[in-house]
Design a protein around this motif. Structure first.
Motif, PDB file in Angstrom:
ATOM      1  N   ASP A  31       0.854  -1.179   0.000  1.00  0.00           N
ATOM      2  CA  ASP A  31       0.000   0.000   0.000  1.00  0.00           C
ATOM      3  C   ASP A  31       0.897   1.239   0.000  1.00  0.00           C
ATOM      4  OD1 ASP A  31      -2.391   1.508   2.323  1.00  0.00           O
ATOM      5  OD2 ASP A  31      -2.055   1.792   0.171  1.00  0.00           O
ATOM      6  N   TYR A  32       0.962   1.898  -1.140  1.00  0.00           N
ATOM      7  CA  TYR A  32       1.814   3.076  -1.215  1.00  0.00           C
ATOM      8  C   TYR A  32       1.328   3.990  -2.329  1.00  0.00           C
ATOM      9  CZ  TYR A  32       4.152   0.243  -4.836  1.00  0.00           C
ATOM     10  OH  TYR A  32       4.435  -0.544  -5.932  1.00  0.00           O
ATOM     11  N   TYR A  33       1.824   5.204  -2.307  1.00  0.00           N
ATOM     12  CA  TYR A  33       1.526   6.186  -3.341  1.00  0.00           C
ATOM     13  C   TYR A  33       2.841   6.659  -3.948  1.00  0.00           C
ATOM     14  CZ  TYR A  33      -3.305   6.531  -1.809  1.00  0.00           C
ATOM     15  OH  TYR A  33      -4.617   6.251  -1.511  1.00  0.00           O
ATOM     16  N   PHE A  35       4.723   9.729  -6.372  1.00  0.00           N
ATOM     17  CA  PHE A  35       4.579  11.142  -6.711  1.00  0.00           C
ATOM     18  C   PHE A  35       5.741  11.609  -7.586  1.00  0.00           C
ATOM     19  CE2 PHE A  35       1.342  11.915  -3.512  1.00  0.00           C
ATOM     20  CZ  PHE A  35       1.633  10.997  -2.512  1.00  0.00           C
ATOM     21  N   ARG A  50       0.386  12.212  -9.186  1.00  0.00           N
ATOM     22  CA  ARG A  50       0.488  11.137  -8.212  1.00  0.00           C
ATOM     23  C   ARG A  50      -0.222   9.901  -8.753  1.00  0.00           C
ATOM     24  NH1 ARG A  50      -3.771  11.451  -3.269  1.00  0.00           N
ATOM     25  NH2 ARG A  50      -5.621  11.990  -4.461  1.00  0.00           N
ATOM     26  N   ARG A  95       5.292   7.168  -0.929  1.00  0.00           N
ATOM     27  CA  ARG A  95       4.867   7.333   0.463  1.00  0.00           C
ATOM     28  C   ARG A  95       4.247   6.033   0.946  1.00  0.00           C
ATOM     29  NH1 ARG A  95       1.334  12.375   1.669  1.00  0.00           N
ATOM     30  NH2 ARG A  95      -0.459  11.089   1.204  1.00  0.00           N
ATOM     31  N   ILE A  96       4.701   5.606   2.113  1.00  0.00           N
ATOM     32  CA  ILE A  96       4.186   4.386   2.733  1.00  0.00           C
ATOM     33  C   ILE A  96       3.771   4.699   4.156  1.00  0.00           C
ATOM     34  CG2 ILE A  96       5.588   2.808   1.349  1.00  0.00           C
ATOM     35  CD1 ILE A  96       7.571   2.666   3.682  1.00  0.00           C
ATOM     36  N   ARG A  97       3.062   3.751   4.763  1.00  0.00           N
ATOM     37  CA  ARG A  97       2.721   3.874   6.184  1.00  0.00           C
ATOM     38  C   ARG A  97       3.766   3.126   7.004  1.00  0.00           C
ATOM     39  NH1 ARG A  97      -3.451   4.782   5.795  1.00  0.00           N
ATOM     40  NH2 ARG A  97      -3.747   3.355   4.046  1.00  0.00           N
ATOM     41  N   VAL A  98       4.248   3.781   8.055  1.00  0.00           N
ATOM     42  CA  VAL A  98       5.211   3.146   8.947  1.00  0.00           C
ATOM     43  C   VAL A  98       4.738   3.360  10.376  1.00  0.00           C
ATOM     44  CG1 VAL A  98       7.591   3.109   9.759  1.00  0.00           C
ATOM     45  CG2 VAL A  98       7.111   3.575   7.345  1.00  0.00           C
ATOM     46  N   ALA A 101       2.493   6.181  11.007  1.00  0.00           N
ATOM     47  CA  ALA A 101       2.925   7.446  10.418  1.00  0.00           C
ATOM     48  C   ALA A 101       3.075   7.284   8.914  1.00  0.00           C
ATOM     49  CB  ALA A 101       4.246   7.877  11.036  1.00  0.00           C
ATOM     50  N   GLN A 102       3.398   8.365   8.252  1.00  0.00           N
ATOM     51  CA  GLN A 102       3.603   8.357   6.812  1.00  0.00           C
ATOM     52  C   GLN A 102       5.076   8.630   6.543  1.00  0.00           C
ATOM     53  OE1 GLN A 102       1.029  11.224   4.977  1.00  0.00           O
ATOM     54  NE2 GLN A 102      -0.616  10.825   6.427  1.00  0.00           N
ATOM     55  N   LYS A 103       5.658   7.872   5.657  1.00  0.00           N
ATOM     56  CA  LYS A 103       7.055   8.089   5.309  1.00  0.00           C
ATOM     57  C   LYS A 103       7.148   8.390   3.826  1.00  0.00           C
ATOM     58  CE  LYS A 103      11.642   6.044   5.685  1.00  0.00           C
ATOM     59  NZ  LYS A 103      12.432   4.898   6.201  1.00  0.00           N
ATOM     60  N   LEU A 104       7.765   9.504   3.496  1.00  0.00           N
ATOM     61  CA  LEU A 104       7.950   9.923   2.106  1.00  0.00           C
ATOM     62  C   LEU A 104       9.434   9.788   1.776  1.00  0.00           C
ATOM     63  CD1 LEU A 104       6.265  11.178  -0.229  1.00  0.00           C
ATOM     64  CD2 LEU A 104       6.936  13.413   0.621  1.00  0.00           C
ATOM     65  N   PHE A 106      12.395  10.170  -1.147  1.00  0.00           N
ATOM     66  CA  PHE A 106      12.676  10.880  -2.384  1.00  0.00           C
ATOM     67  C   PHE A 106      13.868  10.296  -3.113  1.00  0.00           C
ATOM     68  CE2 PHE A 106      10.052  14.695  -2.425  1.00  0.00           C
ATOM     69  CZ  PHE A 106       9.592  14.751  -1.128  1.00  0.00           C
ATOM     70  N   GLY A 107      13.842  10.429  -4.428  1.00  0.00           N
ATOM     71  CA  GLY A 107      15.031  10.201  -5.233  1.00  0.00           C
ATOM     72  C   GLY A 107      15.911  11.435  -5.224  1.00  0.00           C
TER      73      GLY A 107
END
Lengths: 116, 112
Positions: A31-33, A35, A50, A95-98, A101-104, A106-107
């Motif tokens: 489960d992730y998004y 962007f 997104r 972005r995932i759930r950890v 919380a949410q963790k984003l 980046f490259g």
């Protein structure tokens, strides 16, 4: 490991042409998004597009579209009819759930230059 | 519609000084976070908060403290500034998981 790789530090394209920026990612989450953010010289972080990981259909926003290949963990951005205002740094992120919380993540970014 | 507001936009400090970067959002978002952006790199997570009174460390937390006494505010404190903390700092907020994060305009911090 949770990583995002943008293999093209710099890209350039002629105005009005099409350019594709590549991005691969690594996560074990289901489960992730995903962007793409644009960062012009003004330094603002502007959301471009997104994609929900559970959707097979590729997202589109006007001249911007993505090619989402979930099995390959690939998420490229295509910019059609490039305009001078598209010149910027482009960052891919997921972005995932950890633990609630949410963790984003980046490259490292791709600097896009538009040649008139 | 202010969104996420960061102050100051620019700051120069001497090594060893302390300061607080301010971040405020007016969207009633539960989730707030701080990132730093170094040249040639993407944003890296420093600290985050999932609601008032709850904070946790991100990827690069050393040298920074945070607190979240209200939903709106999430200040970042540098206790004893070091040249390695020279960077651009971004604050972000978001609501539910399927909504994108909103970013502030960033603070450019130089440590001499």
């Amino acid at each position: 490991a949770q990583t995002v790789t943008q293999s093209q530090p710099e890209m350039s394209v002629q105005e009005a042409e099409t350019v594709t920026l590549s991005c691969t990612y690594d996560t074990s989450e289901s489960d992730y998004y995903l962007f793409w953010y644009k960062q012009p010289p003004s330094r603002q972080m502007i959301l471009v597009i997104r994609q929900e990981a559970y959707k097979q259909q590729n997202a589109t926003e006007n001249r911007f579209s993505v090619n989402f290949q979930k099995a390959a963990k690939s998420f490229s951005l295509k910019i059609s009819d490039s305009q001078l205002g598209d010149a910027a740094m482009y960052f891919c992120a997921y972005r995932i759930r950890v633990q609630g919380a949410q963790k984003l993540v980046f490259g490292q970014g791709t600097r896009l230059t538009i040649n008139p | 519609n202010a969104g996420v507001t960061q102050t100051p936009k620019f700051q120069v400090l001497k090594t060893g000084q302390s300061m607080t970067l301010q971040c405020a959002q007016d969207m009633n978002h539960e989730y707030m976070s701080w990132y730093r952006q170094d040249p040639g790199m993407g944003l890296r997570l420093i600290h985050y908060s999932v609601g008032a009174g709850i904070t946790d460390q991100g990827e690069v937390p050393n040298g920074y403290n945070v607190s979240r006494s209200t939903t709106e505010d999430f200040p970042l404190r540098l206790l004893s500034a070091a040249p390695s903390q020279t960077s651009v700092y971004f604050c972000a907020s978001s609501g539910v998981f399927n909504q994108p994060q909103h970013f502030g305009d960033g603070t450019r911090l130089s440590i001499l």
